[in-house]
Structure formats: C-alpha cells, structure tokens
Design an enzyme around this catalytic site. Structure first.
Site, PDB file in Angstrom:
ATOM      1  CE  LYS A  10       0.614   1.732   4.313  1.00 14.77           C
ATOM      2  NZ  LYS A  10       1.104   3.080   4.617  1.00 14.77           N
ATOM      3  CG  ASP A 136      -0.985   0.392   7.911  1.00 14.41           C
ATOM      4  OD1 ASP A 136      -1.785   1.337   8.042  1.00 14.41           O
ATOM      5  OD2 ASP A 136       0.238   0.549   7.761  1.00 14.41           O
TER       6      ASP A 136
END
Length: 290
Positions: A10, A136
């Site tokens: 990401k 996350d």
C-alpha cells in the site's frame, strides 16, 4: 489442499496526524491505496496442530515475530481450529519500508485461512481480527482505496485514483515507525495535507489535482532524521514525476507518472541512486468486497 493469496503493498496518498490520543495512539486521517507490487502466500493444511512458515527471503523472521504467523495463530485460537498450516511466503515487498508489507501478509493470511479452514468469517470479522494485529491490517484485508481514520482501522471505501504508473524507490536504510511517531509533535504541525480536496480530486478523476494534493506530515520527521530520503525525493522530482511523496513513515518514496515512457525513464534514473526501484501500476480493484 492449498490456498494462494496475493498480498499487495500500500501507499499513502495522504497521511495526516490530528492529535495524540489518551491511549497513546495518534488520531490519523489517511488516504491509502494499493499498488501492483506484492508478496504471494501459499497455505497448505497439515494435520499436526502447528504453524510453520518458510520464505525465500533470508532477512525476515519465520516465528512469532512474523505478522503472518501472528495472524495464523490468532485466527486458529479464535475459531478453535485444531489442525495446522504450512505457509510459504514469497517476499517481494521491501521490509521496514512504509509499504505495509507485513500488514498485507497478515491480511492475506486471514483471508486465506478463512477459506482453507472453511471458517465462514465475514469481511467485517476479518477486519476486526486484523485490527488486533496492526493499524494497517484492516485496510489490507479489503484493499482498494480508502479514507482511514481513528488509528487507521476505521475505513471508508472511496473511488480508486485515476489509473497511472507508480515508481517506488527505497534507499538502503530501515526506518522505525515508532521512532518517527515518537519524534512527531502533533500539536506543532503547521501544514496539514488537504485530504478532503484530495478525495474530491479522486472522485472527479482529476489526475493533476491528485498529484498536487499529496501530503504526509511524517515527512518532516523522517527527512530530518534520514537525509537519504530527502535526496531521493529531490531526485525523483528532478526526473519529472508528476507527484512525489514519502509513503507511511518511510523511507520509500513514490512518484505518480501518467506515461509509461516517463515512468521507465525515472526508473532508469533512480537505479543509479538505489537498488530497490520498481515501476508498477496502481491496483484499482479491492481484494475483498465490503
């Protein structure tokens, strides 16, 4: 039976810290999306009640320190699974890079073991388990593009950014997220990223608007502690990337580029600066639908 899962990296298009909470975490507001640089996990059920991990990468832990191991142990315990699993981790995402590689591996493990063991957990249940492993991980469970708040676990799905190339470059250093947040003084941040405007630009598929509204308040700390990151960012800007930002707490820097020829030129220019350079595409489709 074997299950295969992809664990993409990401990047943060925006990372803002609003204040430090009473629980010690920071209240954040982030726009996160995924790129086509991924680890791949192969999961095989074994009759013995144990968790085994192997990898071709010689620089990652293969025991309780590994987030994929922690994810397997957590889902086993919560669901009362008595059989074991052998996980092979084909590692491609740089470690300690601000790309959530470990978090994505944990999320892929949760998704894969939910299928391997026929547990029937919902997406929300997988995200709740993920939140126990790291801020996350819930985002990495579903992927796609999201506006994240809280400590990163509260997610609102938003449109994917305009399709483009992404050039990632990681200098040969590791950055401690805890150290960066420890040196950040949230009350002294004077310039916050225009996150709401960034979300609007994404919704309008305004590529230049997205590039001009990138922002990360952690850059000030990391660039001060690690001059190599500042040099890398300056280099990428000189080479002509449309928008340049550090991802997460660093040290990886990414550049958004509209044309493949320009992405290749920037890639070649950066190869003389550091070894870990990638020219990839954004991943617009989510891993799981909410």
């Amino acid at each position: 039976m074997k299950i295969y899962e992809k664990a993409p990296a990401k990047i943060n298009l925006s990372l803002d810290v609003l204040y430090k909470r009473e629980d010690g975490f920071h209240e954040v507001e982030m726009v996160m999306t995924m790129v086509d640089l991924a680890d791949r996990l192969e999961m095989t059920a074994i009759p013995r009640d144990t968790i085994m991990i192997s990898s071709q990468a010689g620089y990652i832990p293969l025991d309780e320190k590994n987030l994929a191991f922690q994810a397997a142990r957590l889902i086993k315990e919560r669901c009362g699974v008595r059989e074991g699993v052998y996980i092979h981790l084909d590692k491609k995402i740089p470690v300690a890079a601000g790309l959530a590689g470990g978090s994505s591996d944990a999320a892929a493990t949760l998704r894969g073991l939910n299928r391997l063991w026929n547990l029937g957990l919902s997406v929300e249940e997988l995200k709740e388990l993920g939140a126990e492993l790291g801020s996350d991980v819930p985002f990495c469970v579903t992927g796609g593009t999201a506006l994240a708040t809280g400590r990163g676990e509260k997610l609102e799905r938003i449109d994917a950014p305009p399709a483009c190339w992404v050039v990632l470059a990681k200098p040969p250093i590791n950055v401690s997220t805890a150290e960066v947040y420890g040196q950040l003084r949230a009350s002294e941040i004077r310039r916050h990223p225009p996150t709401a405007q960034l979300v609007q630009a994404i919704a309008a598929q305004d590529y230049q608007g997205v590039c001009s509204r990138l922002g990360n308040v952690l850059e000030e700390v990391t660039l001060r502690l690690y001059p190599e990151v500042r040099q890398l960012k300056d280099c990428m800007e000189r080479l002509g990337a449309d928008g340049v930002l550090m991802s997460g707490s660093g040290p990886t820097v990414f550049g958004l580029v509209s044309k493949e020829t320009k992405a290749c030129a920037i890639y070649n220019g950066l190869r003389g600066f550091c070894k870990e350079v990638y020219a990839i595409r954004l991943l617009t489709a989510p891993m799981l639908a909410d």
